[in-house]
Scaffold this motif. Structure first.
Motif, PDB file in Angstrom:
ATOM      1  N   VAL A   1      23.877  28.050  27.218  1.00 18.23           N
ATOM      2  CA  VAL A   1      24.362  26.561  27.692  1.00 18.23           C
ATOM      3  C   VAL A   1      25.300  26.934  28.976  1.00 18.23           C
ATOM      4  CG1 VAL A   1      25.392  24.321  27.444  1.00 18.23           C
ATOM      5  CG2 VAL A   1      24.303  25.559  25.519  1.00 18.23           C
ATOM      6  N   ALA A   2      24.982  26.398  30.161  1.00 22.09           N
ATOM      7  CA  ALA A   2      25.899  26.896  31.259  1.00 22.09           C
ATOM      8  C   ALA A   2      27.019  26.014  31.392  1.00 22.09           C
ATOM      9  CB  ALA A   2      25.033  26.288  32.428  1.00 22.09           C
ATOM     10  N   GLY A   3      28.211  26.455  31.473  1.00 26.94           N
ATOM     11  CA  GLY A   3      29.495  25.669  31.618  1.00 26.94           C
ATOM     12  C   GLY A   3      30.593  26.478  30.879  1.00 26.94           C
ATOM     13  N   ASP A   4      31.908  25.958  31.002  1.00 26.05           N
ATOM     14  CA  ASP A   4      32.945  26.624  30.353  1.00 26.05           C
ATOM     15  C   ASP A   4      33.235  26.064  28.921  1.00 26.05           C
ATOM     16  OD1 ASP A   4      33.510  28.369  32.689  1.00 26.05           O
ATOM     17  OD2 ASP A   4      34.659  26.776  33.566  1.00 26.05           O
ATOM     18  N   ALA A   5      32.593  25.047  28.600  1.00 25.01           N
ATOM     19  CA  ALA A   5      32.939  24.497  27.223  1.00 25.01           C
ATOM     20  C   ALA A   5      31.371  23.715  26.841  1.00 25.01           C
ATOM     21  CB  ALA A   5      34.001  23.435  27.146  1.00 25.01           C
ATOM     22  N   VAL A   6      31.366  23.536  25.376  1.00 29.43           N
ATOM     23  CA  VAL A   6      30.088  23.302  24.843  1.00 29.43           C
ATOM     24  C   VAL A   6      30.352  22.115  23.918  1.00 29.43           C
ATOM     25  CG1 VAL A   6      27.968  23.611  23.742  1.00 29.43           C
ATOM     26  CG2 VAL A   6      28.973  25.464  25.021  1.00 29.43           C
ATOM     27  N   LEU A   7      29.792  20.737  24.328  1.00 28.46           N
ATOM     28  CA  LEU A   7      29.908  19.864  23.636  1.00 28.46           C
ATOM     29  C   LEU A   7      28.812  19.463  22.683  1.00 28.46           C
ATOM     30  CD1 LEU A   7      31.851  17.249  22.945  1.00 28.46           C
ATOM     31  CD2 LEU A   7      30.580  16.142  24.960  1.00 28.46           C
ATOM     32  N   GLN A   8      28.816  19.764  21.325  1.00 31.35           N
ATOM     33  CA  GLN A   8      27.627  19.876  20.468  1.00 31.35           C
ATOM     34  C   GLN A   8      27.446  18.138  19.906  1.00 31.35           C
ATOM     35  OE1 GLN A   8      26.845  22.574  17.118  1.00 31.35           O
ATOM     36  NE2 GLN A   8      26.825  20.771  15.822  1.00 31.35           N
ATOM     37  N   VAL A   9      26.023  17.746  20.110  1.00 33.73           N
ATOM     38  CA  VAL A   9      25.706  16.252  20.082  1.00 33.73           C
ATOM     39  C   VAL A   9      24.797  16.395  18.984  1.00 33.73           C
ATOM     40  CG1 VAL A   9      24.739  14.216  20.697  1.00 33.73           C
ATOM     41  CG2 VAL A   9      26.340  15.648  22.241  1.00 33.73           C
ATOM     42  N   THR A  10      24.989  15.937  17.721  1.00 32.34           N
ATOM     43  CA  THR A  10      24.128  15.979  16.529  1.00 32.34           C
ATOM     44  C   THR A  10      23.798  14.493  16.212  1.00 32.34           C
ATOM     45  OG1 THR A  10      25.407  17.833  15.626  1.00 32.34           O
ATOM     46  CG2 THR A  10      23.921  16.459  14.095  1.00 32.34           C
ATOM     47  N   VAL A  11      22.532  14.039  16.541  1.00 31.43           N
ATOM     48  CA  VAL A  11      22.077  12.973  16.178  1.00 31.43           C
ATOM     49  C   VAL A  11      21.685  12.662  14.551  1.00 31.43           C
ATOM     50  CG1 VAL A  11      20.594  10.903  16.829  1.00 31.43           C
ATOM     51  CG2 VAL A  11      21.245  12.636  18.529  1.00 31.43           C
ATOM     52  N   THR A  12      22.042  11.783  13.822  1.00 32.90           N
ATOM     53  CA  THR A  12      21.630  11.530  12.476  1.00 32.90           C
ATOM     54  C   THR A  12      20.740  10.558  12.143  1.00 32.90           C
ATOM     55  OG1 THR A  12      23.755  10.409  11.972  1.00 32.90           O
ATOM     56  CG2 THR A  12      23.700  12.800  11.693  1.00 32.90           C
ATOM     57  N   GLY A  13      20.040  10.614  11.026  1.00 31.24           N
ATOM     58  CA  GLY A  13      19.291   9.465  10.651  1.00 31.24           C
ATOM     59  C   GLY A  13      17.894   9.537  11.375  1.00 31.24           C
ATOM     60  N   VAL A  14      17.587  10.908  11.552  1.00 26.60           N
ATOM     61  CA  VAL A  14      16.332  11.356  12.572  1.00 26.60           C
ATOM     62  C   VAL A  14      15.266  11.701  11.614  1.00 26.60           C
ATOM     63  CG1 VAL A  14      15.572  13.193  14.037  1.00 26.60           C
ATOM     64  CG2 VAL A  14      17.840  12.091  14.437  1.00 26.60           C
ATOM     65  N   GLY A  15      13.970  11.389  12.152  1.00 25.11           N
ATOM     66  CA  GLY A  15      12.863  11.795  11.245  1.00 25.11           C
ATOM     67  C   GLY A  15      12.165  12.749  12.094  1.00 25.11           C
ATOM     68  N   TYR A  16      11.084  13.549  11.503  1.00 24.89           N
ATOM     69  CA  TYR A  16       9.978  14.467  12.325  1.00 24.89           C
ATOM     70  C   TYR A  16       9.150  13.336  13.016  1.00 24.89           C
ATOM     71  CZ  TYR A  16      11.864  18.604  10.184  1.00 24.89           C
ATOM     72  OH  TYR A  16      12.635  19.773   9.874  1.00 24.89           O
ATOM     73  N   PRO A  17       8.578  13.636  14.280  1.00 23.03           N
ATOM     74  CA  PRO A  17       7.707  12.799  14.788  1.00 23.03           C
ATOM     75  C   PRO A  17       6.689  12.300  14.060  1.00 23.03           C
ATOM     76  CG  PRO A  17       8.159  14.521  16.429  1.00 23.03           C
ATOM     77  CD  PRO A  17       8.840  14.934  15.059  1.00 23.03           C
ATOM     78  N   TYR A  18       6.064  13.186  13.024  1.00 20.30           N
ATOM     79  CA  TYR A  18       4.894  12.658  12.276  1.00 20.30           C
ATOM     80  C   TYR A  18       5.381  11.666  11.206  1.00 20.30           C
ATOM     81  CZ  TYR A  18       6.845  16.780   9.502  1.00 20.30           C
ATOM     82  OH  TYR A  18       7.530  17.609   8.777  1.00 20.30           O
ATOM     83  N   ASP A  19       6.883  11.685  10.875  1.00 27.59           N
ATOM     84  CA  ASP A  19       7.261  10.505  10.060  1.00 27.59           C
ATOM     85  C   ASP A  19       7.578   9.257  10.681  1.00 27.59           C
ATOM     86  OD1 ASP A  19       7.374  12.159   7.681  1.00 27.59           O
ATOM     87  OD2 ASP A  19       9.157  13.318   8.174  1.00 27.59           O
ATOM     88  N   THR A  20       7.914   9.559  11.913  1.00 30.97           N
ATOM     89  CA  THR A  20       8.434   8.065  12.668  1.00 30.97           C
ATOM     90  C   THR A  20       7.120   7.543  13.648  1.00 30.97           C
ATOM     91  OG1 THR A  20       9.261   9.356  14.562  1.00 30.97           O
ATOM     92  CG2 THR A  20      11.028   9.076  12.970  1.00 30.97           C
TER      93      THR A  20
END
Length: 221
Positions: free
Chosen positions: A139-158
């Motif tokens: 990841v380019a940059g001096d810091a990394v912001l991790q974004v975790t999206v919850t309540g997710v399903g795989y495409p074959y589920d959604t």
């Protein structure tokens, strides 16, 4: 005699009309000259805000005009994690990611589709690693912001097609956000990494129609 006496009268009448016409033109000329400052003001207004056009161009990376909320929370005074629970019926897939530059901050939008309302866990991490494999993620940059999206399903589920790139997504027009690296969906979560120029305060909130998670990173102090 009668005919000759009419000629001067016509001449005098024409002269009177001409004088009246000239007198009537004087206010119009003054009015026209009076519009010059107004025109100058309009031109000056364009000069005062030369970024109006470029702002629209930077919006090309943030095409939805309503990607930002008028009721967005204030930026935090620190850089602590921000979390929110997904709804009990949440089953979504990330369909799009976009970036945009705004006054005082950069914006990253994660659009989702499916059922329910997604949650999130957004925090700075020392290093980006892929969930599941644990392999490093560049990841380019001096810091990394991790974004975790919850309540997710795989495409074959959604039944929803998942975001397919570009990856990484460059932060075009942004000042703090350098790029967004999309990781993967695994066990009910989707992770992406936002590279930044430093650990600046950020805020996170959700919007609907379409459903999306908005991450905004403030400019460094």
């Amino acid at each position: 005699m009668t005919r000759r006496s009419l000629v001067p009268a016509c001449t005098l009448l024409a002269a009177a009309v001409l004088l009246t016409g000239c007198a009537g033109e004087q206010p119009a000329t003054a009015s026209a000259s009076g519009t010059v400052p107004a025109t100058g003001t309009a031109s000056g207004a364009d000069e005062v805000d030369p970024t109006a056009g470029s702002g629209e161009e930077s919006g090309a990376t943030d095409p939805a005009g309503d990607d930002g909320g008028t009721s967005a929370p204030s930026f935090a005074a620190d850089t602590e994690p921000d979390t929110a629970e997904a709804s009990a019926d949440a089953l979504v897939t990330v369909t799009d990611i976009r970036t945009g530059r705004h006054d005082g901050f950069d914006r990253v939008v994660f659009e989702v589709d499916g059922t329910g309302t997604p949650g999130w866990d957004v925090r700075y991490v020392d290093a980006a690693t892929s969930q599941g494999s644990g392999q490093p993620v560049d990841v380019a940059g001096d810091a990394v912001l991790q974004v975790t999206v919850t309540g997710v399903g795989y495409p074959y589920d959604t039944g929803v097609e998942e975001y397919a790139g570009p990856d990484p997504l460059p932060g075009q027009g942004t000042e703090t956000v350098t790029e967004v690296a999309y990781d993967a969906t695994f066990e009910g979560t989707t992770v992406a990494f936002v590279g930044t120029s430093g650990r600046a305060p950020f805020r996170v909130y959700a919007l609907e129609d379409p459903s999306r998670i908005v991450v905004e990173v403030a400019d460094p102090a």
